[in-house]
Design a protein around this motif. Structure first.
Motif, short mmCIF file in Angstrom:
data_model
loop_
_atom_site.label_atom_id
_atom_site.label_comp_id
_atom_site.label_asym_id
_atom_site.label_seq_id
_atom_site.Cartn_x
_atom_site.Cartn_y
_atom_site.Cartn_z
N GLU A 85 0.62 -1.25 -0.45
CA GLU A 85 -0.51 -0.24 -0.20
C GLU A 85 0.24 1.37 0.43
OE1 GLU A 85 -2.08 -0.35 3.05
OE2 GLU A 85 -4.06 -0.89 2.23
N ALA A 103 1.99 -1.44 -11.48
CA ALA A 103 2.00 -2.69 -11.84
C ALA A 103 3.07 -2.79 -12.20
CB ALA A 103 0.73 -3.29 -11.99
N TYR A 108 3.69 -6.93 -9.77
CA TYR A 108 2.72 -7.45 -10.15
C TYR A 108 1.47 -7.60 -11.57
CZ TYR A 108 3.76 -7.36 -5.17
OH TYR A 108 4.56 -7.81 -3.89
N SER A 109 0.73 -7.77 -11.14
CA SER A 109 -0.48 -7.57 -12.60
C SER A 109 -1.52 -6.44 -12.05
CB SER A 109 -1.42 -8.90 -12.11
OG SER A 109 -2.53 -8.73 -11.57
N TYR A 110 -1.83 -6.08 -12.93
CA TYR A 110 -2.65 -4.42 -12.65
C TYR A 110 -3.73 -4.75 -11.83
CZ TYR A 110 -5.40 -0.68 -14.81
OH TYR A 110 -6.27 0.17 -14.33
N ALA A 111 -4.44 -6.00 -12.32
CA ALA A 111 -5.76 -6.28 -11.68
C ALA A 111 -5.19 -6.47 -9.89
CB ALA A 111 -6.57 -7.02 -11.75
N TYR A 112 -4.84 -6.89 -9.69
CA TYR A 112 -3.74 -6.54 -8.40
C TYR A 112 -3.70 -5.40 -7.96
CZ TYR A 112 -1.14 -8.15 -3.76
OH TYR A 112 -1.34 -8.39 -2.58
N ILE A 113 -2.59 -4.73 -8.36
CA ILE A 113 -2.76 -3.32 -8.18
C ILE A 113 -3.89 -2.69 -7.68
CG2 ILE A 113 -1.52 -1.00 -8.62
CD1 ILE A 113 0.16 -3.10 -7.48
N ARG A 114 -4.60 -2.32 -8.70
CA ARG A 114 -5.72 -1.90 -8.48
C ARG A 114 -6.95 -2.15 -8.01
NH1 ARG A 114 -8.93 -3.84 -13.44
NH2 ARG A 114 -10.53 -5.57 -11.95
N ASN A 115 -7.22 -3.12 -7.21
CA ASN A 115 -7.95 -3.97 -5.89
C ASN A 115 -7.10 -2.98 -4.79
OD1 ASN A 115 -9.73 -4.68 -7.71
ND2 ASN A 115 -8.43 -7.14 -7.35
N ILE A 116 -6.14 -2.89 -4.84
CA ILE A 116 -5.61 -2.49 -3.42
C ILE A 116 -5.93 -1.14 -3.83
CG2 ILE A 116 -3.18 -2.34 -2.45
CD1 ILE A 116 -2.14 -4.94 -3.23
N ARG A 119 -9.34 -0.46 -2.46
CA ARG A 119 -9.22 -0.99 -0.35
C ARG A 119 -8.58 0.76 -0.08
NH1 ARG A 119 -7.62 -5.73 -1.53
NH2 ARG A 119 -5.34 -6.06 -0.79
#
Length: 132
Positions: A85, A103, A108-116, A119
């Motif tokens: 974070e 990302a 990391y994947s874009y989706a993972y970074i977008r989710n974090i 949040r």
């Protein structure tokens, strides 16, 4: 929240504008002595321009103080985040990077970074609201 990067840019713009205004003010101040700066400009014109520029200097000084405070507040808030974070926040706010760039940079994947990031935004919104 206004991006940290934008705040830094605004501070630079305000500082540059203030420097220019202060130079203009000094120039008009120098015109008050006609022996040093011919041709003579009427006194009332010099004084009026100095008054006008002085008001602008005060306004920009106040705006700059607000931007410094905002920058400080953002830095305090960012310093509370650790790990991924904290990295996302740093790259996003300080470096002005997109989530895709973050990302790629962090591996990391874009989706993972977008989710974090999502949040993180929710957490920050709650913190900002609790400070208001």
């Amino acid at each position: 929240m206004k991006p940290y990067y934008d705040t830094k840019v605004e501070i630079e713009i305000l500082e540059t504008t203030l420097e220019r205004l202060e130079l203009d003010y000094k120039w008009w101040q120098g015109q008050l002595n006609p022996s040093k700066h011919p041709p003579h400009i009427p006194l009332n014109e010099c004084v009026e321009n100095m008054r006008r520029i002085g008001k602008r200097i005060n306004t920009y000084t106040d705006l700059l103080a607000l931007q410094y405070k905002l920058k400080e507040d953002i830095e305090k808030l960012m310093s509370t985040y650790q790990g991924i974070e904290g990295k996302i926040l740093y790259y996003r706010e300080v470096k002005g990077m997109t989530l895709k760039q973050i990302a790629e940079n962090l591996g990391y994947s874009y989706a993972y970074i977008r989710n974090i990031n999502s949040r993180l935004n929710k957490k920050m919104t709650i913190r900002i609201q609790s400070c208001s």
